[in-house]
Design a protein around this motif. Structure first.
Motif, PDB file in Angstrom:
ATOM      1  N   ALA A 107       9.269  -4.974  -0.658  1.00 28.59           N
ATOM      2  CA  ALA A 107      10.563  -4.117  -1.199  1.00 28.59           C
ATOM      3  C   ALA A 107      10.377  -3.989  -2.751  1.00 28.59           C
ATOM      4  O   ALA A 107      11.105  -3.204  -3.408  1.00 28.59           O
ATOM      5  CB  ALA A 107      11.870  -4.696  -1.068  1.00 28.59           C
ATOM      6  N   ALA A 108       9.584  -4.693  -3.395  1.00 30.14           N
ATOM      7  CA  ALA A 108       9.494  -4.871  -4.889  1.00 30.14           C
ATOM      8  C   ALA A 108       8.988  -3.548  -5.295  1.00 30.14           C
ATOM      9  O   ALA A 108       8.138  -2.882  -4.888  1.00 30.14           O
ATOM     10  CB  ALA A 108       8.979  -5.909  -5.612  1.00 30.14           C
ATOM     11  N   THR A 109       9.470  -3.308  -6.705  1.00 32.29           N
ATOM     12  CA  THR A 109       8.405  -2.230  -7.349  1.00 32.29           C
ATOM     13  C   THR A 109       7.209  -2.688  -7.812  1.00 32.29           C
ATOM     14  O   THR A 109       6.762  -3.771  -7.733  1.00 32.29           O
ATOM     15  CB  THR A 109       9.104  -1.875  -8.752  1.00 32.29           C
ATOM     16  OG1 THR A 109       9.069  -3.056  -9.467  1.00 32.29           O
ATOM     17  CG2 THR A 109      10.900  -1.637  -8.759  1.00 32.29           C
ATOM     18  N   PRO A 110       6.387  -1.575  -8.049  1.00 36.10           N
ATOM     19  CA  PRO A 110       4.629  -2.022  -8.412  1.00 36.10           C
ATOM     20  C   PRO A 110       4.794  -3.088  -9.496  1.00 36.10           C
ATOM     21  O   PRO A 110       3.835  -3.928  -9.667  1.00 36.10           O
ATOM     22  CB  PRO A 110       4.024  -0.785  -8.868  1.00 36.10           C
ATOM     23  CG  PRO A 110       5.033   0.421  -8.038  1.00 36.10           C
ATOM     24  CD  PRO A 110       6.504  -0.092  -7.875  1.00 36.10           C
ATOM     25  N   GLU A 111       5.520  -2.936 -10.529  1.00 34.17           N
ATOM     26  CA  GLU A 111       5.559  -3.892 -11.667  1.00 34.17           C
ATOM     27  C   GLU A 111       6.358  -5.323 -11.298  1.00 34.17           C
ATOM     28  O   GLU A 111       5.495  -6.178 -11.755  1.00 34.17           O
ATOM     29  CB  GLU A 111       6.657  -3.367 -12.610  1.00 34.17           C
ATOM     30  CG  GLU A 111       6.202  -1.967 -13.546  1.00 34.17           C
ATOM     31  CD  GLU A 111       6.648  -0.751 -12.676  1.00 34.17           C
ATOM     32  OE1 GLU A 111       5.833   0.325 -12.667  1.00 34.17           O
ATOM     33  OE2 GLU A 111       7.349  -0.889 -11.531  1.00 34.17           O
ATOM     34  N   GLN A 112       7.112  -5.136 -10.287  1.00 34.44           N
ATOM     35  CA  GLN A 112       7.551  -6.687 -10.059  1.00 34.44           C
ATOM     36  C   GLN A 112       6.595  -7.357  -9.044  1.00 34.44           C
ATOM     37  O   GLN A 112       6.245  -8.294  -9.234  1.00 34.44           O
ATOM     38  CB  GLN A 112       8.815  -6.433  -9.090  1.00 34.44           C
ATOM     39  CG  GLN A 112      10.277  -6.150  -9.869  1.00 34.44           C
ATOM     40  CD  GLN A 112      11.061  -5.851  -8.800  1.00 34.44           C
ATOM     41  OE1 GLN A 112      11.066  -5.097  -7.869  1.00 34.44           O
ATOM     42  NE2 GLN A 112      12.559  -6.324  -9.009  1.00 34.44           N
ATOM     43  N   CYS A 113       5.867  -6.478  -8.307  1.00 34.81           N
ATOM     44  CA  CYS A 113       4.696  -6.983  -7.589  1.00 34.81           C
ATOM     45  C   CYS A 113       3.473  -7.460  -8.349  1.00 34.81           C
ATOM     46  O   CYS A 113       2.896  -8.557  -8.255  1.00 34.81           O
ATOM     47  CB  CYS A 113       4.331  -5.947  -6.418  1.00 34.81           C
ATOM     48  SG  CYS A 113       5.328  -5.622  -5.063  1.00 34.81           S
ATOM     49  N   ALA A 114       3.375  -6.767  -9.617  1.00 34.11           N
ATOM     50  CA  ALA A 114       1.958  -7.023 -10.309  1.00 34.11           C
ATOM     51  C   ALA A 114       2.410  -8.341 -10.845  1.00 34.11           C
ATOM     52  O   ALA A 114       1.560  -9.339 -11.185  1.00 34.11           O
ATOM     53  CB  ALA A 114       1.951  -5.938 -11.165  1.00 34.11           C
ATOM     54  N   GLY A 115       3.930  -8.604 -11.393  1.00 35.48           N
ATOM     55  CA  GLY A 115       3.920  -9.812 -12.113  1.00 35.48           C
ATOM     56  C   GLY A 115       4.141 -11.071 -11.257  1.00 35.48           C
ATOM     57  O   GLY A 115       3.477 -12.260 -11.485  1.00 35.48           O
ATOM     58  N   LEU A 116       4.558 -10.836  -9.847  1.00 30.97           N
ATOM     59  CA  LEU A 116       4.453 -12.109  -8.685  1.00 30.97           C
ATOM     60  C   LEU A 116       3.015 -12.414  -8.661  1.00 30.97           C
ATOM     61  O   LEU A 116       2.649 -13.494  -8.685  1.00 30.97           O
ATOM     62  CB  LEU A 116       5.275 -11.695  -7.690  1.00 30.97           C
ATOM     63  CG  LEU A 116       5.251 -12.526  -6.558  1.00 30.97           C
ATOM     64  CD1 LEU A 116       5.693 -13.991  -7.126  1.00 30.97           C
ATOM     65  CD2 LEU A 116       5.700 -12.212  -5.289  1.00 30.97           C
ATOM     66  N   ALA A 117       2.032 -11.343  -8.309  1.00 28.79           N
ATOM     67  CA  ALA A 117       0.951 -11.293  -8.115  1.00 28.79           C
ATOM     68  C   ALA A 117      -0.023 -12.333  -9.211  1.00 28.79           C
ATOM     69  O   ALA A 117      -0.598 -13.206  -8.912  1.00 28.79           O
ATOM     70  CB  ALA A 117       0.137 -10.059  -7.963  1.00 28.79           C
ATOM     71  N   ALA A 118       0.308 -11.877 -10.252  1.00 30.94           N
ATOM     72  CA  ALA A 118      -0.228 -12.663 -11.518  1.00 30.94           C
ATOM     73  C   ALA A 118      -0.132 -14.211 -11.476  1.00 30.94           C
ATOM     74  O   ALA A 118      -0.902 -15.096 -11.619  1.00 30.94           O
ATOM     75  CB  ALA A 118       0.072 -11.958 -12.811  1.00 30.94           C
TER      76      ALA A 118
END
Length: 581
Positions: A107-118
């Motif tokens: 459900a997250a935005t691409p920006e949220q996903c990128a931050g969690l992925a990092a």
């Protein structure tokens, strides 16, 4: 992909297994001796998890579009399976990051996903904070609140029996955002402990558990913990929907834990049966022991087929995952527990010796059926979709429709999260296709008589499945708690899925599979015959034994045990190697 490397579902798993080394060697970090030592002391397997990170297993928890290596849930299934066959504590403790992050991938935005992925790629563990002390699986009764402020939320309340609640740096927290609650009264917030003000978060003591003793099963209490707007995942009020969709992925992946546990137990039992002498013969030569071991092996192949098809449905037919995941999550842990219990009776007193590998895997395996919705929760999830199951079955599906989800030579397409649905509009295609797949198998048997028995059993299963759906259609709607008869029909549906998945898997792969080391299992449909016999017996349609099939399966079971190969329909060399060489 054209011009790229051939798709290999087991490739990463084989590489990880080589890297981990022989678990029977006590000098190896991820050895059975080390696992026993940690379990006796109820210590978290920190060094083992560090080794998994060093290899890069955490990268498979992050979708490829965000810099990870998660292209295929089928590959992830096999990776976690091989960790679990060594130690469920490590598999559950380490794999929790996948569960904790799934809400973001859903459900997250691409920006949220990128931050969690990092953060995950940097090694940060993630936890999934769903349950509470007084509410268990009743998520709608959750009392942790997220009160809206100007540009933030104030979290207050306690989450309990949370895997990695203390160790995890990040938590996906299900919280009540509307005092009235309800299906649209909750949200999921991704909380980074490092960002919380001092005194607003308290880690609760580790809970002692019968199994997975070293796991961090604890809790966390929030006291007016302020988190920014950016922590909220998805639209307002979407928390329950996000969790239910995430559970479709995690329930399917729990199959890896069940497969790993029964793999370990069966290998212990095979070693014991081959070495134990009774009446001038080995225990494995005695008919009752031989039958028990062969049934355990057949159940392992049954579970593997269902798990592989389920993991591929994530990519090919995610609209159906609400049904498939519940069927997999109910059937496979139950089968694993039953297999381990039966093998324990074979081992006798050795199965309960303190400090022994078998008693540990027996304890650990019991917890798998409790994760991500217990057996009743998953049966209820199937009952809730009875009208759709009947509608989908009557609509029917062609064998060609379900082939992609069963053909393991086909690279899976990227997972599309927007295709996940809370309810499958047309049930489960692999089951709806049973009349067609049984007919295809019957057609093959006309020119290959050796397939006759498998085709007969498939026909019987198709007829039994027809009867089941007629019975389901005649049931009154289940309102509130499902009556016993509804739950029984749901159990029978999971058996139909197991058989249908096995038929689809055999049809889609048998032409190529005959060239593998496990080829004789595929030739003549021998493993399929054995699986269908077990499924029909569970459905109350017992079929007579097939001596030729039994002999071929036993030959491969014994060979895989002695050569250190995974108990599987596909070839995977384990790090133990060829014993005695």
């Amino acid at each position: 992909m054209e011009g790229g490397p051939a798709y290999d579902p087991l490739g990463p798993a084989r590489d990880l297994e080589r890297r981990l080394g022989d678990p029977t060697d006590p000098t190896v970090a991820f050895s059975f001796a080390r696992i026993r030592h940690l379990d006796e002391r109820e210590e978290f397997p920190e060094a083992i998890c560090d080794g998994l990170t060093s290899w890069g297993l955490h990268e498979y928890f992050v979708p490829a579009q965000y810099g990870g290596r998660l292209h295929s849930y089928e590959q992830l299934l096999h990776l976690v399976r091989l960790v679990a066959r060594r130690d469920l504590t490590a598999a559950i403790g380490y794999g929790k990051t996948f569960l904790g992050a799934v809400s973001a991938w859903i459900a997250a935005t691409p920006e949220q996903c990128a931050g969690l992925a990092a953060k995950i790629l940097a090694g940060a563990p993630v936890s999934w904070a769903l349950t509470e002390r007084d509410h268990g699986s009743d998520l709608l009764a959750s009392e942790v609140t997220a009160t809206r402020l100007d540009q933030s939320y104030r979290l207050t309340g306690e989450k309990w029996l949370i895997n990695n609640a203390t160790r995890g740096r990040l938590l996906s927290v299900l919280a009540r955002t509307d005092a009235a609650g309800g299906a649209r009264g909750f949200g999921v917030l991704l909380v980074d402990k490092n960002d919380l003000p001092p005194g607003t978060l308290t880690c609760l003591p580790k809970v002692q558990t019968l199994g997975i003793r070293g796991a961090d099963i604890s809790g966390i209490a929030f006291t007016d913990a302020v988190v920014p707007d950016a922590a909220h995942l998805g639209p307002p009020g979407s928390g329950i929907e996000i969790v239910l969709k995430g559970l479709q992925l995690t329930r399917t992946m729990c199959a890896s834990l069940a497969l790993g546990a029964s793999e370990h137990a069966l290998r212990i039992a095979m070693d014991w049966a081959a070495a134990r002498q009774l009446y001038g013969r080995t225990l494995a030569d005695l008919p009752m022991a031989w039958r028990l071991l062969l049934d355990a092996y057949t159940d392992q192949l049954t579970a593997e087929a269902a798990a592989i098809v389920g993991s591929r449905l994530i990519h090919w037919n995610p609209e159906e995952l609400s049904v498939a995941s519940a069927a997999v999550k109910y059937a496979l842990p139950v089968r694993s527990e039953n297999t381990i219990a039966a093998l324990g009776r074979l081992l006798g007193a050795r199965s309960i010796l303190s400090g022994g590998d078998f008693q540990k895997v027996a304890r650990d395996a019991r917890i798998v059926s409790l994760f991500d919705g217990n057996t009743l929760v998953n049966l209820h999830a199937i009952v809730a979709q009875f009208p759709n199951l009947v509608r989908g079955y009557r609509r029917g599906r062609a064998y060609t429709d379900v082939t992609p989800a069963a053909d393991v030579s086909r690279a899976v397409p990227p997972f599309e999260r927007d295709r996940l649905k809370l309810f499958s509009r047309y049930g489960l295609g692999v089951v709806a296709a049973l009349p067609d797949t049984a007919a295809v198998l019957a057609g093959l048997a006309e020119t290959a008589p050796v397939l006759k028995r498998a085709a007969e059993l498939a026909h019987t299963l198709a007829a039994r499945t027809e009867q089941l759906h007629a019975s389901i259609a005649a049931l009154p709607p289940a309102r509130g708690g499902a009556p016993v008869v509804h739950l029984q029909r749901a159990k029978e549906f999971t058996e139909c899925y197991l058989g249908a998945a096995a038929i689809a898997l055999w049809l889609a792969n048998h032409a190529r599979a005959t060239t593998m080391d496990t080829g004789p299992l595929w030739e003549g449909g021998h493993w399929l015959t054995a699986v269908l016999r077990r499924v029909l017996t569970a459905l109350g349609e017992p079929a007579p034994a097939e001596p030729d099939t039994d002999e071929i399966l036993w030959t491969h079971l014994a060979a895989q045990a002695s050569s250190g190969r995974m108990f599987s329909l596909f070839d995977c060399q384990l790090a133990e190697g060829v014993r005695g060489a």
